[in-house]
Write a protein that holds these residues in place. Structure first.
Motif, PDB file in Angstrom:
ATOM      1  N   ARG A  60       0.846  -1.195   0.000  1.00 33.86           N
ATOM      2  CA  ARG A  60       0.000   0.000   0.000  1.00 33.86           C
ATOM      3  C   ARG A  60       0.881   1.244   0.000  1.00 33.86           C
ATOM      4  N   ALA A  61       0.380   2.282  -0.653  1.00 31.19           N
ATOM      5  CA  ALA A  61       1.087   3.552  -0.686  1.00 31.19           C
ATOM      6  C   ALA A  61       0.662   4.405   0.503  1.00 31.19           C
ATOM      7  N   LYS A  62       1.624   5.101   1.081  1.00 27.86           N
ATOM      8  CA  LYS A  62       1.372   5.907   2.280  1.00 27.86           C
ATOM      9  C   LYS A  62       0.255   6.924   2.057  1.00 27.86           C
ATOM     10  N   ASP A  63       0.307   7.651   0.943  1.00 28.70           N
ATOM     11  CA  ASP A  63      -0.655   8.731   0.707  1.00 28.70           C
ATOM     12  C   ASP A  63      -1.811   8.322  -0.193  1.00 28.70           C
ATOM     13  N   HIS A  64      -1.797   7.088  -0.681  1.00 28.57           N
ATOM     14  CA  HIS A  64      -2.870   6.624  -1.571  1.00 28.57           C
ATOM     15  C   HIS A  64      -3.271   5.198  -1.206  1.00 28.57           C
ATOM     16  N   PRO A  65      -3.860   5.014  -0.021  1.00 29.51           N
ATOM     17  CA  PRO A  65      -4.223   3.653   0.414  1.00 29.51           C
ATOM     18  C   PRO A  65      -5.283   3.005  -0.464  1.00 29.51           C
ATOM     19  N   GLU A  66      -5.965   3.818  -1.284  1.00 31.94           N
ATOM     20  CA  GLU A  66      -6.988   3.260  -2.173  1.00 31.94           C
ATOM     21  C   GLU A  66      -6.385   2.511  -3.364  1.00 31.94           C
ATOM     22  N   THR A  67      -5.106   2.670  -3.563  1.00 29.50           N
ATOM     23  CA  THR A  67      -4.434   2.048  -4.701  1.00 29.50           C
ATOM     24  C   THR A  67      -3.891   0.675  -4.319  1.00 29.50           C
ATOM     25  N   THR A  68      -4.209  -0.324  -5.130  1.00 31.05           N
ATOM     26  CA  THR A  68      -3.734  -1.692  -4.891  1.00 31.05           C
ATOM     27  C   THR A  68      -2.437  -1.920  -5.664  1.00 31.05           C
ATOM     28  N   ILE A  69      -1.406  -2.339  -4.957  1.00 31.51           N
ATOM     29  CA  ILE A  69      -0.086  -2.568  -5.561  1.00 31.51           C
ATOM     30  C   ILE A  69       0.291  -4.031  -5.322  1.00 31.51           C
ATOM     31  N   SER A  70       0.217  -4.832  -6.355  1.00 25.34           N
ATOM     32  CA  SER A  70       0.477  -6.264  -6.237  1.00 25.34           C
ATOM     33  C   SER A  70       1.699  -6.654  -7.049  1.00 25.34           C
ATOM     34  N   LEU A  71       2.538  -7.502  -6.467  1.00 24.40           N
ATOM     35  CA  LEU A  71       3.696  -8.061  -7.165  1.00 24.40           C
ATOM     36  C   LEU A  71       3.570  -9.576  -7.190  1.00 24.40           C
ATOM     37  N   TYR A  72       3.921 -10.150  -8.323  1.00 29.81           N
ATOM     38  CA  TYR A  72       3.911 -11.596  -8.490  1.00 29.81           C
ATOM     39  C   TYR A  72       5.303 -12.004  -8.980  1.00 29.81           C
ATOM     40  N   ILE A  73       5.940 -12.906  -8.232  1.00 31.03           N
ATOM     41  CA  ILE A  73       7.311 -13.310  -8.542  1.00 31.03           C
ATOM     42  C   ILE A  73       7.286 -14.809  -8.837  1.00 31.03           C
ATOM     43  N   TYR A  74       7.567 -15.190 -10.082  1.00 37.32           N
ATOM     44  CA  TYR A  74       7.450 -16.597 -10.465  1.00 37.32           C
ATOM     45  C   TYR A  74       8.613 -16.995 -11.371  1.00 37.32           C
ATOM     46  N   ALA A  75       8.963 -18.283 -11.309  1.00 43.18           N
ATOM     47  CA  ALA A  75      10.170 -18.789 -11.957  1.00 43.18           C
ATOM     48  C   ALA A  75      10.120 -18.618 -13.472  1.00 43.18           C
ATOM     49  N   ALA A  76      11.273 -18.238 -14.029  1.00 43.08           N
ATOM     50  CA  ALA A  76      11.409 -18.099 -15.476  1.00 43.08           C
ATOM     51  C   ALA A  76      12.528 -18.980 -16.018  1.00 43.08           C
ATOM     52  N   GLY A  77      13.639 -19.085 -15.284  1.00 41.83           N
ATOM     53  CA  GLY A  77      14.805 -19.820 -15.763  1.00 41.83           C
ATOM     54  C   GLY A  77      15.846 -18.866 -16.325  1.00 41.83           C
ATOM     55  N   ARG A  78      16.904 -19.439 -16.865  1.00 42.84           N
ATOM     56  CA  ARG A  78      17.985 -18.624 -17.432  1.00 42.84           C
ATOM     57  C   ARG A  78      17.619 -18.273 -18.870  1.00 42.84           C
ATOM     58  N   LEU A  79      17.261 -17.023 -19.081  1.00 46.32           N
ATOM     59  CA  LEU A  79      16.761 -16.562 -20.369  1.00 46.32           C
ATOM     60  C   LEU A  79      17.504 -15.316 -20.812  1.00 46.32           C
ATOM     61  N   ASP A  80      17.440 -15.031 -22.105  1.00 45.02           N
ATOM     62  CA  ASP A  80      17.897 -13.739 -22.585  1.00 45.02           C
ATOM     63  C   ASP A  80      16.959 -12.677 -22.013  1.00 45.02           C
ATOM     64  N   PRO A  81      17.462 -11.688 -21.312  1.00 43.68           N
ATOM     65  CA  PRO A  81      16.583 -10.733 -20.619  1.00 43.68           C
ATOM     66  C   PRO A  81      15.583 -10.032 -21.532  1.00 43.68           C
ATOM     67  N   ASP A  82      16.033  -9.556 -22.685  1.00 45.52           N
ATOM     68  CA  ASP A  82      15.120  -8.824 -23.571  1.00 45.52           C
ATOM     69  C   ASP A  82      14.040  -9.733 -24.130  1.00 45.52           C
ATOM     70  N   THR A  83      14.429 -10.933 -24.555  1.00 44.01           N
ATOM     71  CA  THR A  83      13.449 -11.886 -25.079  1.00 44.01           C
ATOM     72  C   THR A  83      12.470 -12.300 -23.993  1.00 44.01           C
ATOM     73  N   ALA A  84      12.983 -12.489 -22.778  1.00 41.61           N
ATOM     74  CA  ALA A  84      12.128 -12.909 -21.669  1.00 41.61           C
ATOM     75  C   ALA A  84      11.023 -11.886 -21.416  1.00 41.61           C
ATOM     76  N   VAL A  85      11.362 -10.612 -21.442  1.00 37.56           N
ATOM     77  CA  VAL A  85      10.369  -9.574 -21.153  1.00 37.56           C
ATOM     78  C   VAL A  85       9.323  -9.513 -22.264  1.00 37.56           C
ATOM     79  N   ILE A  86       9.757  -9.588 -23.512  1.00 38.54           N
ATOM     80  CA  ILE A  86       8.813  -9.536 -24.634  1.00 38.54           C
ATOM     81  C   ILE A  86       7.834 -10.707 -24.563  1.00 38.54           C
ATOM     82  N   GLU A  87       8.375 -11.921 -24.383  1.00 38.29           N
ATOM     83  CA  GLU A  87       7.512 -13.100 -24.335  1.00 38.29           C
ATOM     84  C   GLU A  87       6.633 -13.091 -23.080  1.00 38.29           C
ATOM     85  N   GLY A  88       7.182 -12.608 -21.982  1.00 36.77           N
ATOM     86  CA  GLY A  88       6.402 -12.542 -20.748  1.00 36.77           C
ATOM     87  C   GLY A  88       5.226 -11.582 -20.863  1.00 36.77           C
TER      88      GLY A  88
END
Length: 288
Positions: A69-97
């Motif tokens: 949650r943001a200090k001055d904007h509690p109405e805003t939902t901030i979600s992070l999802y961290i999931y396995a990808a493997g050893r990938l080319d960074p640029d290709t990984a982001v495009i495909e993701g």
């Protein structure tokens, strides 16, 4: 060869484990690439406070989820999802993701999770840049420092959307960001009702949250990934060779791989962060 470059590469080499593993020497089965990952989520980062962290033990491949949650904007939902990808080319990984994210949103609309979803333009590049290194004393040193700085940055993409969560609800502003780092995808979803915050203020807040939280959340991996191999061209010049070594070592360090959990300092980090342990089966990481 410039003495500074030699010292720089020696320091980097000292930080990376030897490439020959015990299994290679004894003929034992290869160690799984990743046995355990630890998602380190700080309880606060800038103006943002962790509300909840979690992992579905029956669906560990879906990864960890975080709610801030943001200090001055509690109405805003901030979600992070961290999931396995493997050893990938960074640029290709982001495009495909990001393409996979788009397909996921189509399914979410189809099954009724969202309605009237529309994107506000194509996905934009969104790079997280580390602090600039000190000024180089000469051209050779500049090459090395640039290689380290480039490896330390994280490339991502940003997608702006509008959608409804349920019939009758106020329309939402929603930004999605996707990054590849430390062998994982980091997806950020930030949403707020349109009557609660203007478009420009929301976009600025979403960017601020992403720049604060994505670098702050860390993934530490334990397993065979700690044994990295460095490849260089024997015909390359000294400068080219040092550049190649520096780039590959920086990339290997960026995977956050450890041969033992003891070097991750888990208990120490629990003092200021939630630590989510993801224990994998031996065949979960067959592909690096």
């Amino acid at each position: 060869m410039n003495r500074t470059c030699v010292l720089l590469c020696l320091c980097l080499l000292a930080a990376v484990p030897a490439t020959a593993s015990a299994s290679e020497k004894t003929g034992a089965p290869a160690r799984p690439y990743v046995e355990t990952s630890y998602v380190i989520a700080p309880r606060s980062a800038g103006d943002f406070t962790l509300v909840r962290s979690g992992l579905d033990p029956d669906n560990r491949l879906a990864g960890a989820s975080l709610l801030y949650r943001a200090k001055d904007h509690p109405e805003t939902t901030i979600s992070l999802y961290i999931y396995a990808a493997g050893r990938l080319d960074p640029d290709t990984a982001v495009i495909e993701g990001m393409q996979a994210f788009g397909e996921g949103m189509k399914h979410a609309v189809k099954d009724g999770t969202y309605s009237r979803q529309r994107t506000l333009g194509p996905a934009d590049a969104f790079r997280l840049t580390p602090a600039p290194p000190p000024a180089a004393a000469n051209d050779e040193e500049a090459v090395m420092r640039d290689a380290i700085a480039n490896a330390g940055g994280v490339n991502g993409q940003k997608l702006r959307m509008e959608l409804h969560r349920a019939p009758g609800d106020a329309p939402l502003r929603s930004n999605a960001y996707l990054f590849y780092k430390q062998l994982y995808y980091v997806k950020v979803r930030i949403s707020a009702a349109q009557p609660d915050i203007g478009a420009e203020a929301f976009d600025a807040l979403a960017d601020q949250a992403t720049r604060a939280l994505v670098p702050a959340v860390q993934v530490e991996n334990v397993g065979g990934c700690a044994a990295g191999a460095i490849q260089v061209d024997s015909n390359a010049s000294d400068t080219q060779m040092m550049h190649a070594i520096t780039r590959q070592l920086s990339q290997q360090q960026g995977y956050h791989c450890h041969g033992s959990a003891s070097t991750v300092r888990i208990e120490e980090r629990r003092a200021t962060a939630d630590v989510i342990e993801i224990a994998y089966d031996a065949d979960d990481w067959k592909s690096q």
